[in-house]
Design a protein around this motif. Structure first.
Motif, PDB file in Angstrom:
ATOM      1  N   GLY A   1       0.803  -1.209   0.000  1.00  0.00           N
ATOM      2  CA  GLY A   1       0.000   0.000   0.000  1.00  0.00           C
ATOM      3  C   GLY A   1       0.839   1.264   0.000  1.00  0.00           C
ATOM      4  N   VAL A   2       2.039   1.193   0.599  1.00  0.00           N
ATOM      5  CA  VAL A   2       2.934   2.349   0.581  1.00  0.00           C
ATOM      6  C   VAL A   2       3.332   2.668  -0.866  1.00  0.00           C
ATOM      7  N   THR A   3       3.552   1.627  -1.670  1.00  0.00           N
ATOM      8  CA  THR A   3       3.825   1.831  -3.097  1.00  0.00           C
ATOM      9  C   THR A   3       2.631   2.490  -3.782  1.00  0.00           C
ATOM     10  N   ALA A   4       1.435   2.053  -3.415  1.00  0.00           N
ATOM     11  CA  ALA A   4       0.223   2.570  -4.057  1.00  0.00           C
ATOM     12  C   ALA A   4       0.033   4.057  -3.810  1.00  0.00           C
ATOM     13  N   LEU A   5       0.582   4.589  -2.725  1.00  0.00           N
ATOM     14  CA  LEU A   5       0.428   6.016  -2.440  1.00  0.00           C
ATOM     15  C   LEU A   5       1.020   6.888  -3.544  1.00  0.00           C
ATOM     16  N   VAL A   6       2.129   6.440  -4.151  1.00  0.00           N
ATOM     17  CA  VAL A   6       2.780   7.251  -5.181  1.00  0.00           C
ATOM     18  C   VAL A   6       2.391   6.821  -6.596  1.00  0.00           C
ATOM     19  N   GLN A   7       1.693   5.699  -6.729  1.00  0.00           N
ATOM     20  CA  GLN A   7       1.373   5.187  -8.063  1.00  0.00           C
ATOM     21  C   GLN A   7       0.438   6.085  -8.871  1.00  0.00           C
ATOM     22  N   PRO A   8      -0.637   6.650  -8.296  1.00  0.00           N
ATOM     23  CA  PRO A   8      -1.519   7.479  -9.136  1.00  0.00           C
ATOM     24  C   PRO A   8      -0.777   8.614  -9.828  1.00  0.00           C
ATOM     25  N   ALA A   9       0.067   9.322  -9.091  1.00  0.00           N
ATOM     26  CA  ALA A   9       0.812  10.428  -9.690  1.00  0.00           C
ATOM     27  C   ALA A   9       1.886   9.926 -10.649  1.00  0.00           C
ATOM     28  N   ASN A  10       2.631   8.903 -10.242  1.00  0.00           N
ATOM     29  CA  ASN A  10       3.708   8.395 -11.098  1.00  0.00           C
ATOM     30  C   ASN A  10       3.168   7.814 -12.399  1.00  0.00           C
ATOM     31  N   ASN A  11       2.068   7.082 -12.325  1.00  0.00           N
ATOM     32  CA  ASN A  11       1.495   6.495 -13.530  1.00  0.00           C
ATOM     33  C   ASN A  11       1.011   7.561 -14.505  1.00  0.00           C
ATOM     34  N   SER A  12       0.578   8.696 -13.957  1.00  0.00           N
ATOM     35  CA  SER A  12       0.054   9.740 -14.829  1.00  0.00           C
ATOM     36  C   SER A  12       1.139  10.406 -15.665  1.00  0.00           C
ATOM     37  N   THR A  13       2.414  10.196 -15.345  1.00  0.00           N
ATOM     38  CA  THR A  13       3.471  10.766 -16.189  1.00  0.00           C
ATOM     39  C   THR A  13       3.425  10.170 -17.592  1.00  0.00           C
ATOM     40  N   GLY A  14       2.873   8.967 -17.712  1.00  0.00           N
ATOM     41  CA  GLY A  14       2.704   8.391 -19.046  1.00  0.00           C
ATOM     42  C   GLY A  14       1.802   9.243 -19.915  1.00  0.00           C
ATOM     43  N   TRP A  15       0.775   9.868 -19.322  1.00  0.00           N
ATOM     44  CA  TRP A  15      -0.090  10.758 -20.095  1.00  0.00           C
ATOM     45  C   TRP A  15       0.720  11.933 -20.637  1.00  0.00           C
ATOM     46  N   LEU A  16       1.632  12.456 -19.817  1.00  0.00           N
ATOM     47  CA  LEU A  16       2.441  13.594 -20.239  1.00  0.00           C
ATOM     48  C   LEU A  16       3.326  13.225 -21.422  1.00  0.00           C
ATOM     49  N   TYR A  17       4.010  12.098 -21.314  1.00  0.00           N
ATOM     50  CA  TYR A  17       4.896  11.679 -22.403  1.00  0.00           C
ATOM     51  C   TYR A  17       4.123  11.459 -23.699  1.00  0.00           C
ATOM     52  N   VAL A  18       3.009  10.720 -23.613  1.00  0.00           N
ATOM     53  CA  VAL A  18       2.261  10.361 -24.823  1.00  0.00           C
ATOM     54  C   VAL A  18       1.591  11.593 -25.427  1.00  0.00           C
ATOM     55  N   SER A  19       0.935  12.410 -24.592  1.00  0.00           N
ATOM     56  CA  SER A  19       0.201  13.567 -25.113  1.00  0.00           C
ATOM     57  C   SER A  19       1.134  14.621 -25.697  1.00  0.00           C
ATOM     58  N   GLN A  20       2.396  14.669 -25.256  1.00  0.00           N
ATOM     59  CA  GLN A  20       3.367  15.615 -25.804  1.00  0.00           C
ATOM     60  C   GLN A  20       4.162  15.023 -26.965  1.00  0.00           C
ATOM     61  N   GLY A  21       3.848  13.780 -27.339  1.00  0.00           N
ATOM     62  CA  GLY A  21       4.577  13.132 -28.431  1.00  0.00           C
ATOM     63  C   GLY A  21       5.996  12.748 -28.053  1.00  0.00           C
ATOM     64  N   ARG A  22       6.274  12.592 -26.756  1.00  0.00           N
ATOM     65  CA  ARG A  22       7.627  12.272 -26.283  1.00  0.00           C
ATOM     66  C   ARG A  22       7.762  10.775 -26.021  1.00  0.00           C
ATOM     67  N   THR A  23       7.350   9.965 -26.982  1.00  0.00           N
ATOM     68  CA  THR A  23       7.386   8.519 -26.779  1.00  0.00           C
ATOM     69  C   THR A  23       8.810   8.008 -26.649  1.00  0.00           C
ATOM     70  N   ARG A  24       9.762   8.663 -27.313  1.00  0.00           N
ATOM     71  CA  ARG A  24      11.166   8.221 -27.193  1.00  0.00           C
ATOM     72  C   ARG A  24      11.695   8.471 -25.782  1.00  0.00           C
ATOM     73  N   ASP A  25      11.312   9.606 -25.172  1.00  0.00           N
ATOM     74  CA  ASP A  25      11.710   9.884 -23.794  1.00  0.00           C
ATOM     75  C   ASP A  25      11.085   8.871 -22.840  1.00  0.00           C
ATOM     76  N   LEU A  26       9.839   8.476 -23.122  1.00  0.00           N
ATOM     77  CA  LEU A  26       9.179   7.451 -22.304  1.00  0.00           C
ATOM     78  C   LEU A  26       9.956   6.138 -22.374  1.00  0.00           C
ATOM     79  N   PHE A  27      10.380   5.783 -23.578  1.00  0.00           N
ATOM     80  CA  PHE A  27      11.159   4.558 -23.771  1.00  0.00           C
ATOM     81  C   PHE A  27      12.471   4.628 -22.992  1.00  0.00           C
ATOM     82  N   ARG A  28      13.133   5.772 -23.038  1.00  0.00           N
ATOM     83  CA  ARG A  28      14.404   5.915 -22.332  1.00  0.00           C
ATOM     84  C   ARG A  28      14.231   5.828 -20.818  1.00  0.00           C
ATOM     85  N   TRP A  29      13.118   6.359 -20.304  1.00  0.00           N
ATOM     86  CA  TRP A  29      12.868   6.247 -18.873  1.00  0.00           C
ATOM     87  C   TRP A  29      12.797   4.785 -18.450  1.00  0.00           C
ATOM     88  N   GLY A  30      12.284   3.944 -19.327  1.00  0.00           N
ATOM     89  CA  GLY A  30      12.194   2.532 -18.998  1.00  0.00           C
ATOM     90  C   GLY A  30      13.536   1.918 -18.648  1.00  0.00           C
TER      91      GLY A  30
END
Length: 499
Positions: free
Chosen positions: A339-368
């Motif tokens: 559950g401690v992990t879950a506290l930060v998951q909503p915000a952290n998961n939403s960074t995917g929206w930022l990468y995809v909506s800005q067309g920064r798919t390569r940056d998303l790949f590099r973060w991986g």
């Protein structure tokens, strides 16, 4: 059905987003109730070992699903201009990959059984392999409904298939077929969904053509798929290693706790993400409006999710006892740690929206390549201490290392890391204060029914969150806007289409 490019630009964007959001959230709410009911029933009909047996196969199924998905639905959502020929190309690419991956998974079934030294996994793996093709046949149709913000139709489809799958699984379990009830549940979802999607969208891809014109779409989809593939190892290695080292019963306990931890996250992140990505994609050219829209979405999402996650942590025994029954109580400390992990998951998961909506798919790949090794290291470090060790190590790395890194990496003119810190501060403070008080007063509810303990804890955590927001002038608007949006949503949801 509207054409692919007839999106929310044709009308009031805010109204369409609110209408889409309310139906998406209603769908997730209905699915949540059904899933909780299904889990509560099946947990009493099946053993932790039977859940763990199917959980052993799931990581391999998830891997081939990622490969056959190839990130192509995200491209359909993100691109502002996309032709029917290009969508047809994406459809047939998905189908080709699904056919290949289905065959690969079926051929690998004996290897999966040998890896875990359990012959029953051979048939289970082959059954899951057969499901890849009907699942792929509905991917682009679902993406088209999301693209046009037609979440009313998606809500009806999603709740319908959940009810059908639940009924089928309970019948199979009731008649004593054990773990096959879980396989039947998973199989029913894509099979029941397919005719509903095709009848609703009424778009057929025709013969495959235009691969050359869609090469840039396939490349962008590949970058998203690359990130998803890297993220896969962080999300599934724990199941593989716990099942291999500690056995099916331990994996059953860990798997139920992990799925329960993700429930409040997915029930909000998924539907909000369906609305957020196409909405933010249309605002990417205007950083000020983009920043304001994302922050409003993030703050409201944290208001809804974080107090509930705090309850999962501090009232874990009551949650497990209520949903799964006494034989699952060993999963409670694992749930609290995760559950401690879950506290930060909503915000952290939403960074995917930022990468995809800005067309920064390569940056998303590099973060991986940064996030995945850190999470894998955490899983391996905790493995000698069993499921509990993995849960604690995983939580520590996600909160202390990955969260600051991911927000430093996502920084851009559209949304900066300092904007994130300002947005989450009151929610983090409320979680710490309300959760700490509940833990200190843990003996206030001795012998009370688990449901009463959970309800009292929810009243406390959500009450603290509202009190803190209302006391801060700059954040008071979050509550007021949420109330206003709820009223607007109810009015729009009950208004006839086209009115």
């Amino acid at each position: 059905m509207s054409t692919p490019n007839q999106t929310a630009d044709g009308g009031n964007l805010r109204a369409r987003a609110i209408r889409g959001g309310v139906f998406s959230l209603a769908s997730q709410g209905g699915r949540l109730v059904i899933q909780i009911g299904t889990t509560a029933i099946l947990a009493r009909l099946l053993s932790p070992g039977e859940f763990g047996l199917v959980a052993m196969v799931i990581p391999f199924v998830a891997l081939v699903q990622l490969l056959q998905d190839a990130g192509l639905p995200s491209i359909t959502l993100q691109r502002q201009d996309i032709t029917e020929e290009q969508i047809a190309t994406l459809f047939w690419t998905n189908m080709l990959l699904a056919a290949v991956m289905s065959g690969v998974l079926a051929l690998c079934a004996p290897l999966v059984a040998a890896f875990f030294d359990d012959g029953r996994l051979n048939a289970i793996t082959i059954a899951f392999a057969a499901l890849l093709i009907p699942a792929a046949a509905g991917v682009q149709h679902r993406a088209l409904l999301q693209r046009t913000l037609n979440f009313r139709a998606l809500a009806v489809i999603d709740i319908s298939i959940q009810l059908i799958a639940t009924a089928a699984a309970v019948v199979v379990a009731w008649y004593g077929y054990g773990y096959w009830a879980l396989v039947v549940h998973a199989a029913t979802l894509p099979i029941a969904q397919l005719p509903m999607l095709w009848l609703t969208v009424r778009w057929s891809p025709g013969r495959p053509r235009g691969f050359r014109e869609a090469r840039h779409l396939l490349r962008a989809g590949g970058e998203i798929a690359g990130f998803n593939l890297l993220n896969y190892f962080a999300r599934n290695l724990d199941n593989i290693l716990i099942g291999k080292v500690w056995g099916e019963a331990a994996l059953g306990l860990y798997g139920r706790a992990y799925n329960l931890m993700l429930t409040p996250v997915n029930q909000i992140n998924v539907p909000v993400g369906h609305v957020a990505v196409p909405l933010l994609s249309k605002l990417a050219h205007d950083p000020a409006r983009y920043r304001n829209a994302y922050r409003q979405i993030l703050e409201k999402m944290l208001l809804v999710t974080m107090p509930g996650i705090v309850v999962l942590i501090v009232a874990a025994p009551s949650v497990v006892l209520l949903l799964f029954g006494p034989k699952w109580l060993e999963a409670a400390p694992i749930l609290a740690a995760l559950g401690v992990t879950a506290l930060v998951q909503p915000a952290n998961n939403s960074t995917g929206w930022l990468y995809v909506s800005q067309g920064r798919t390569r940056d998303l790949f590099r973060w991986g390549f940064i996030g995945t090794p850190l999470q894998v290291a955490a899983i391996v470090a905790g493995l000698p201490w069993g499921p509990m060790g993995v849960a604690i190590s995983f939580a520590a790395v996600n909160v202390l290392v990955i969260t600051p890194l991911i927000w430093w990496r996502v920084d851009s003119p559209c949304f900066r890391a300092k904007d994130f810190a300002a947005a989450v501060a009151p929610f983090a403070a409320s979680s710490i204060l309300s959760g700490g008080a509940l833990m200190l007063g843990g003996g206030l509810f001795p012998g009370y029914h688990p449901l009463l303990v959970i309800l009292a804890s929810c009243v406390w955590t959500y009450g603290c969150q509202l009190a803190i927001l209302l006391a801060l002038p700059r954040h008071r608007r979050v509550v007021l806007e949420l109330v206003t949006m709820a009223a607007d949503a109810m009015r729009m949801a009950t208004r006839p289409r086209g009115a």
